[in-house]
Design a protein around this motif. Structure first.
Motif, PDB file in Angstrom:
ATOM      1  N   PRO A   1       9.268   7.053   7.532  1.00 31.97           N
ATOM      2  CA  PRO A   1       8.551   6.201   6.432  1.00 31.97           C
ATOM      3  C   PRO A   1       9.364   4.765   6.449  1.00 31.97           C
ATOM      4  CG  PRO A   1       9.728   8.003   5.514  1.00 31.97           C
ATOM      5  CD  PRO A   1       9.760   8.190   6.878  1.00 31.97           C
ATOM      6  N   VAL A   2       8.421   3.690   6.005  1.00 32.08           N
ATOM      7  CA  VAL A   2       9.054   2.480   5.758  1.00 32.08           C
ATOM      8  C   VAL A   2       8.756   1.959   4.488  1.00 32.08           C
ATOM      9  CG1 VAL A   2       9.098  -0.003   6.610  1.00 32.08           C
ATOM     10  CG2 VAL A   2       8.591   1.939   8.356  1.00 32.08           C
ATOM     11  N   PRO A   3       9.704   1.776   3.739  1.00 33.84           N
ATOM     12  CA  PRO A   3       9.376   1.464   2.086  1.00 33.84           C
ATOM     13  C   PRO A   3       8.654   0.090   2.292  1.00 33.84           C
ATOM     14  CG  PRO A   3      11.808   1.827   2.320  1.00 33.84           C
ATOM     15  CD  PRO A   3      11.126   1.969   3.874  1.00 33.84           C
ATOM     16  N   MET A   4       7.902   0.006   1.293  1.00 35.31           N
ATOM     17  CA  MET A   4       6.916  -1.376   1.316  1.00 35.31           C
ATOM     18  C   MET A   4       6.903  -1.573  -0.314  1.00 35.31           C
ATOM     19  SD  MET A   4       3.178   0.246   2.121  1.00 35.31           S
ATOM     20  CE  MET A   4       2.307  -1.108   1.761  1.00 35.31           C
ATOM     21  N   GLU A   5       6.508  -2.735  -0.644  1.00 34.26           N
ATOM     22  CA  GLU A   5       6.206  -3.285  -1.902  1.00 34.26           C
ATOM     23  C   GLU A   5       4.862  -2.518  -2.288  1.00 34.26           C
ATOM     24  OE1 GLU A   5       6.701  -5.145  -5.501  1.00 34.26           O
ATOM     25  OE2 GLU A   5       8.169  -5.084  -3.801  1.00 34.26           O
ATOM     26  N   PRO A   6       4.838  -1.672  -3.754  1.00 36.92           N
ATOM     27  CA  PRO A   6       3.724  -0.914  -4.040  1.00 36.92           C
ATOM     28  C   PRO A   6       2.503  -1.968  -4.010  1.00 36.92           C
ATOM     29  CG  PRO A   6       5.873  -0.250  -5.262  1.00 36.92           C
ATOM     30  CD  PRO A   6       6.142  -1.380  -4.392  1.00 36.92           C
ATOM     31  N   PRO A   7       1.500  -1.546  -3.520  1.00 38.79           N
ATOM     32  CA  PRO A   7       0.383  -2.596  -3.561  1.00 38.79           C
ATOM     33  C   PRO A   7      -0.344  -2.608  -4.987  1.00 38.79           C
ATOM     34  CG  PRO A   7      -0.229  -0.434  -2.292  1.00 38.79           C
ATOM     35  CD  PRO A   7       1.148  -0.513  -2.597  1.00 38.79           C
ATOM     36  N   ASP A   8      -0.547  -3.631  -5.506  1.00 41.18           N
ATOM     37  CA  ASP A   8      -1.346  -3.689  -6.819  1.00 41.18           C
ATOM     38  C   ASP A   8      -2.652  -3.046  -6.868  1.00 41.18           C
ATOM     39  OD1 ASP A   8       0.793  -5.201  -8.126  1.00 41.18           O
ATOM     40  OD2 ASP A   8      -0.088  -7.255  -7.189  1.00 41.18           O
ATOM     41  N   VAL A   9      -3.186  -3.174  -6.016  1.00 44.36           N
ATOM     42  CA  VAL A   9      -4.510  -2.383  -5.742  1.00 44.36           C
ATOM     43  C   VAL A   9      -4.336  -1.413  -4.779  1.00 44.36           C
ATOM     44  CG1 VAL A   9      -6.926  -2.760  -5.679  1.00 44.36           C
ATOM     45  CG2 VAL A   9      -5.864  -4.323  -6.709  1.00 44.36           C
ATOM     46  N   PHE A  10      -4.883  -0.195  -4.843  1.00 41.34           N
ATOM     47  CA  PHE A  10      -4.715   0.649  -3.924  1.00 41.34           C
ATOM     48  C   PHE A  10      -6.222   1.168  -3.375  1.00 41.34           C
ATOM     49  CE2 PHE A  10      -4.188   5.406  -2.767  1.00 41.34           C
ATOM     50  CZ  PHE A  10      -3.409   5.183  -1.676  1.00 41.34           C
TER      51      PHE A  10
ATOM     52  N   GLY B   1      -1.180   3.919 -12.752  1.00 43.59           N
ATOM     53  CA  GLY B   1      -0.663   2.690 -12.558  1.00 43.59           C
ATOM     54  C   GLY B   1      -0.075   2.335 -11.115  1.00 43.59           C
ATOM     55  N   LYS B   2       1.065   1.480 -11.346  1.00 46.93           N
ATOM     56  CA  LYS B   2       1.768   1.001 -10.070  1.00 46.93           C
ATOM     57  C   LYS B   2       2.866   2.347  -9.775  1.00 46.93           C
ATOM     58  CE  LYS B   2       3.528  -3.089  -8.193  1.00 46.93           C
ATOM     59  NZ  LYS B   2       3.949  -4.638  -8.196  1.00 46.93           N
ATOM     60  N   PRO B   3       2.803   2.649  -8.369  1.00 50.95           N
ATOM     61  CA  PRO B   3       3.653   3.840  -8.084  1.00 50.95           C
ATOM     62  C   PRO B   3       5.060   3.044  -8.179  1.00 50.95           C
ATOM     63  CG  PRO B   3       2.631   2.929  -6.180  1.00 50.95           C
ATOM     64  CD  PRO B   3       1.974   2.119  -7.495  1.00 50.95           C
ATOM     65  N   GLN B   4       6.110   4.157  -8.544  1.00 51.82           N
ATOM     66  CA  GLN B   4       7.543   3.858  -8.196  1.00 51.82           C
ATOM     67  C   GLN B   4       8.133   3.526  -6.812  1.00 51.82           C
ATOM     68  OE1 GLN B   4       6.520   6.160 -10.550  1.00 51.82           O
ATOM     69  NE2 GLN B   4       6.567   4.594 -12.200  1.00 51.82           N
TER      70      GLN B   4
ATOM     71  N   ARG C   1       2.237   7.200  -1.676  1.00 56.43           N
ATOM     72  CA  ARG C   1       2.618   6.599  -2.947  1.00 56.43           C
ATOM     73  C   ARG C   1       3.174   7.794  -3.758  1.00 56.43           C
ATOM     74  NH1 ARG C   1      -1.482   3.083  -6.173  1.00 56.43           N
ATOM     75  NH2 ARG C   1      -2.260   4.980  -6.822  1.00 56.43           N
ATOM     76  N   VAL C   2       4.421   7.584  -4.356  1.00 58.22           N
ATOM     77  CA  VAL C   2       5.178   8.339  -5.346  1.00 58.22           C
ATOM     78  C   VAL C   2       5.278   7.793  -6.482  1.00 58.22           C
ATOM     79  CG1 VAL C   2       7.322   9.781  -5.288  1.00 58.22           C
ATOM     80  CG2 VAL C   2       6.518   8.959  -2.935  1.00 58.22           C
ATOM     81  N   PHE C   3       5.315   8.525  -7.552  1.00 57.10           N
ATOM     82  CA  PHE C   3       5.300   8.415  -8.993  1.00 57.10           C
ATOM     83  C   PHE C   3       6.196   9.310  -9.570  1.00 57.10           C
ATOM     84  CE2 PHE C   3       1.175   6.111  -9.436  1.00 57.10           C
ATOM     85  CZ  PHE C   3       0.618   6.419  -8.251  1.00 57.10           C
ATOM     86  N   VAL C   4       6.973   8.877 -10.394  1.00 61.25           N
ATOM     87  CA  VAL C   4       7.845   9.623 -11.377  1.00 61.25           C
ATOM     88  C   VAL C   4       7.554   9.455 -12.801  1.00 61.25           C
ATOM     89  CG1 VAL C   4      10.153  10.425 -12.071  1.00 61.25           C
ATOM     90  CG2 VAL C   4       9.447   9.881  -9.815  1.00 61.25           C
TER      91      VAL C   4
END
Lengths: 153, 140
Positions: A25-34, A127-130, A141-144
């Protein structure tokens, strides 16, 4: 979520997917709209409790969920049972949750619950994922959920 | 030497993966039995001779610690090497499991190399040979 938890979350997710699924997996800027462009969503979550409580939730498109489950189980997808598919995603979630907790709570004060899975036709909206990661063209997408202090008894 | 293995794990996916990784790690498995929890494992142990047990800790019905306690009560069963394979990382839980007789602890996620090292240490090399060949021909 605490800023200092983002790195452990990324490291835990990467380690589990690389070690158990041979995915990078390559980290990326969480997209505003999914937007889910390849089908409905699959979501898994695991709660943790102790001196703090919280929830770790992972959202995959169905395509990504199938890729991860196939890679983890390493067999012929057509031979995979629904139970193995579901258990595979739950086990991956369990390992990410456990690995994450070990990194942020090495003393072992936090305890994981059993993971659960739900299917949805749309993003569940926290909302936006962490953390967002590109996994072979799919977005993970991962949320905490912000941990809350438990009220003194 | 072919080993008779018992995997105690509530996740059917992890049982499947662990079985594959044991083979990748070069373990020669004669027969592999599976149980979803400690109680089911005890029923299998009642009927079958087992060389090594791999067990999770967190399982419904009978968890890994209770399972270890049951093994400890039986003079024959307590001699079977038990290897923990778990996401559990709390030091006091691992210490308790080791005190109850677990021979080793493998933390998920795991590499085949880690499994092989533990197998060699716990069972001896005769159970864990041929890793290079196993990795070359892996279908995992």
């Amino acid at each position: 979520m605490r800023e200092e938890w983002i790195r452990p979350l990324k490291d835990a997710t990467s380690e589990v997917l690389e070690t158990m699924c041979f995915l990078c997996p390559v980290p990326m800027e969480p997209p505003d709209v999914f937007s889910v462009d390849d089908g409905d969503l699959v979501s898994t979550e695991v709660h943790f409790q102790g001196h703090r409580g919280g929830t770790l939730r992972i959202e995959f498109s169905k395509g990504l969920a199938a890729l991860i489950a196939d890679s983890f189980l390493g067999g012929n997808p057509s031979e995979m049972t629904d139970e193995q598919y579901r258990d595979g995603l739950l086990e991956i979630t369990n390992m990410i949750g456990g690995n994450f907790l070990q990194r942020v709570d090495p003393e072992g004060r936090l305890v994981l619950s059993l993971p659960s899975l739900c299917l949805s036709s749309h993003a569940l909206g926290m909302g936006k994922p962490q953390l967002a990661m590109d996994v072979e063209g799919h977005i993970l997408r991962v949320f905490v959920e912000e941990p809350r202090e438990e009220a003194p008894s | 030497m072919e080993a008779r293995v018992l995997i105690v794990e509530d996740s059917s996916a992890m049982r499947l993966v662990l079985k594959k990784v044991l083979k990748m790690a070069g373990m020669e498995i004669g027969r592999c039995f599976e149980a979803a929890h400690g109680r089911e494992a005890l029923e299998i142990l009642d009927k079958e001779g087992i060389d090594v047990i791999f067990t999770d800790i967190h399982m419904p019905v009978m968890d890994g610690l209770a399972f270890l306690e049951e093994l400890n009560r039986d003079e024959l069963l307590k001699r079977i090497p038990v290897i923990l394979v778990t996401t559990e990382g709390r030091p006091e839980i691992i210490r308790k499991a080791l005190a109850l007789g677990a021979a080793a602890h493998i933390r998920k996620p795991f590499q085949p190399e880690t499994i092989r090292r533990i197998l060699e240490k716990t069972l001896g090399k005769e159970y864990a040979r041929g890793m290079d060949q196993a990795l070359e021909g892996r279908d995992f």
